[in-house]
Design an enzyme around this catalytic site. Structure first.
Site, PDB file in Angstrom:
ATOM      1  N   ASN A   1       0.857  -1.179   0.000  1.00 18.77           N
ATOM      2  CA  ASN A   1       0.000   0.000   0.000  1.00 18.77           C
ATOM      3  C   ASN A   1       0.896   1.233   0.000  1.00 18.77           C
ATOM      4  O   ASN A   1       2.126   1.135   0.065  1.00 18.77           O
ATOM      5  CB  ASN A   1      -0.977  -0.009   1.179  1.00 18.77           C
ATOM      6  N   PHE A   2       0.297   2.409  -0.064  1.00 23.68           N
ATOM      7  CA  PHE A   2       1.098   3.616  -0.262  1.00 23.68           C
ATOM      8  C   PHE A   2       1.977   3.927   0.941  1.00 23.68           C
ATOM      9  O   PHE A   2       3.112   4.394   0.796  1.00 23.68           O
ATOM     10  CB  PHE A   2       0.195   4.815  -0.575  1.00 23.68           C
ATOM     11  N   VAL A   3       1.481   3.662   2.154  1.00 22.16           N
ATOM     12  CA  VAL A   3       2.289   3.895   3.353  1.00 22.16           C
ATOM     13  C   VAL A   3       3.511   2.982   3.339  1.00 22.16           C
ATOM     14  O   VAL A   3       4.649   3.414   3.619  1.00 22.16           O
ATOM     15  CB  VAL A   3       1.459   3.667   4.631  1.00 22.16           C
ATOM     16  N   GLU A   4       3.301   1.713   3.004  1.00 23.28           N
ATOM     17  CA  GLU A   4       4.410   0.759   2.927  1.00 23.28           C
ATOM     18  C   GLU A   4       5.402   1.165   1.838  1.00 23.28           C
ATOM     19  O   GLU A   4       6.619   1.056   2.008  1.00 23.28           O
ATOM     20  CB  GLU A   4       3.862  -0.639   2.667  1.00 23.28           C
TER      21      GLU A   4
ATOM     22  N   ASP B   1      -6.458  -7.761   0.935  1.00 23.53           N
ATOM     23  CA  ASP B   1      -6.569  -9.197   0.655  1.00 23.53           C
ATOM     24  C   ASP B   1      -7.347  -9.440  -0.623  1.00 23.53           C
ATOM     25  O   ASP B   1      -7.011 -10.320  -1.430  1.00 23.53           O
ATOM     26  CB  ASP B   1      -7.280  -9.900   1.817  1.00 23.53           C
TER      27      ASP B   1
END
Length: 456
Positions: free
Chosen positions: A177-180, A246
């Site tokens: 995701n964008f944070v990761e 998921d």
């Protein structure tokens, strides 16, 4: 993981502490974590085997029961000293009041070798493998598992976690995701930043593709030898984001094993995620539901003449699918080649073109009592037949200001000798992050000269 929900009503505050009292009336168990990915694949009609670590406890039995009832084959490694990870959510009136997590961490699980053995056995009859990493220890040796996949020539899809993506080197596709993503590449202050850093990250670790999910900003796919491919989110309403990631990895993998095209897989995954975030709790989508959504998108007949309220819904759908909507307006009393050329230029500025037409009363106020020559229905019917135009609508005011503010197009186009600061609605479109363009009409054509020549 097991996702357990306690549902009940709340009607009083506890005398023991300033908290609500929930009278539990229903207990619901759902597969969570990697188990939810497996369930999503099964719902999409795939044969799926789940490998993972659980405890020797009642929650493991409940999880296995949930999965096997949906057709998932469970190949569990049972730990003697770790419990089955369980997340208990207390719900009342569709609101989550508290979440209680039951788990113990063991960063060096002794079960890693047993997990690897099971994965190796399953790879011989698999079209793809998903490594769903929650940093609970089960994928502590994920580099060895990816190597097993590559040796078996089975594509591997990774849902990553943490601040070290080098452990996923050599995977087929990685989906942060964008944070990761920003945790690895640093802060991205622009779309250009995202594209540059995404391309570098993919190449650094030898992935065939990188998919970054960006929540309300959609998805962006980085693929070998291709420009980054972006999609706006398909979500109409976000109710609960539980399990959305998921669903993306499940739908993505399911489509890829059939089409072998990442762009196809991403488009389906985007629609699937948009569906599940509109549901409460950990949700899944069936193959039939996903096919129906994709069919509706590709066979939509909601074009042509539409009332403003109907058009607004279609614009939202188009924009959520990543399409750029262009808006122009006018009386278009007598359509001539200059108009048609102008429409083609306007359409080239985006994906969908709206033409808004003054009503008969509006034209009379602007042009005089002898106008329009053709009534509103006839004018819109002719415009509907112009190939460059997707939607035709109308407005009764002297200007389309109110309509533009309602529809919020991405590009506002006007023809003639206008400056942007004099175009009605320009301030609203620019404020929304859109564009305003001025195009020239083709010389030699005008409605007024046609009317004068015909002595009308």
């Amino acid at each position: 993981m097991l996702d357990r929900y306690w549902h009940g009503g709340t009607s009083r505050i506890s005398p023991e502490a300033p908290v609500q009292v929930v009278k539990v009336s229903n207990i619901e168990d759902r597969p969570g974590g990697a188990a939810n990915v497996a369930l999503g694949l099964a719902k999409l009609g795939l044969s799926v085997t789940l490998v993972g670590v659980v405890g020797h406890d009642e929650n493991a039995v409940a999880l296995e029961r949930c999965l096997e009832s949906s057709g998932v084959i469970c190949r569990f490694v049972r730990s003697e000293h770790l419990p089955t990870i369980t997340k208990l959510r207390v719900m009342s009136r569709h609101q989550q009041l508290i979440r209680l997590d039951f788990e113990e961490r063991d960063d060096c699980l002794s079960q890693n070798e047993a997990v690897a053995t099971m994965v190796k056995e399953c790879l011989t009859n698999s079209d793809a493998v998903i490594y769903s990493d929650y940093q609970k220890g089960c994928l502590a040796d994920v580099p060895s598992l990816i190597k097993l996949s590559n040796n078996a020539k089975v594509p591997s899809f990774v849902d990553p976690k943490g601040d070290d993506f080098s452990i996923y080197r050599g995977a087929t596709l990685v989906k942060p995701n964008f944070v990761e993503f920003e945790t690895i590449v640093g802060t991205c202050s622009s779309e250009s930043d995202i594209q540059t850093k995404g391309t570098q990250l993919k190449e650094q670790f030898g992935w065939d593709a990188l998919l970054v999910t960006r929540g309300e900003d959609g998805l962006v796919l980085f693929e070998n030898d291709k420009a980054p491919f972006s999609l706006a989110t398909s979500a109409k309403e976000v109710y609960d984001v539980t399990g959305a990631g998921d669903t993306v990895i499940a739908a993505l993998t399911a489509v890829y094993v059939t089409s072998k095209r990442f762009t196809d897989a991403v488009e389906y995954a985007n629609q699937a995620a948009g569906f599940v975030v509109g549901k409460l709790g950990t949700a899944s989508i069936t193959a039939g539901q996903l096919d129906a959504i994709m069919y509706q998108r590709s066979h939509s007949t909601n074009f042509g003449v539409l009332a403003p309220a109907e058009l607004l819904e279609q614009i939202k759908l188009a924009q959520m699918s990543g399409e750029k909507v262009v808006f122009t307006n006018g009386c278009f009393d007598i359509l001539h080649p200059g108009h048609v050329a102008y429409m083609k230029q306007a359409k080239a500025l985006g994906d969908r073109l709206i033409v808004a037409v003054n009503t008969d009363a509006s034209v009379k106020r602007l042009k005089g009592e002898k106008r329009p020559i053709n009534d509103l229905v006839h004018r819109m019917a002719v415009l509907e037949g112009v190939g460059a135009i997707d939607w035709v609508t109308w407005f009764d005011e002297d200007t389309p200001k109110e309509l533009i503010e309602t529809l919020s197009p991405d590009v506002l186009v006007k023809g003639g000798d206008y400056s942007i600061d004099t175009i009605v609605g320009a301030d609203h479109v620019l404020k929304q992050g859109g564009e305003v363009k001025v195009l020239s009409f083709v010389d030699g054509y005008s409605t007024t000269s046609i009317i004068e020549k015909a002595n009308l």
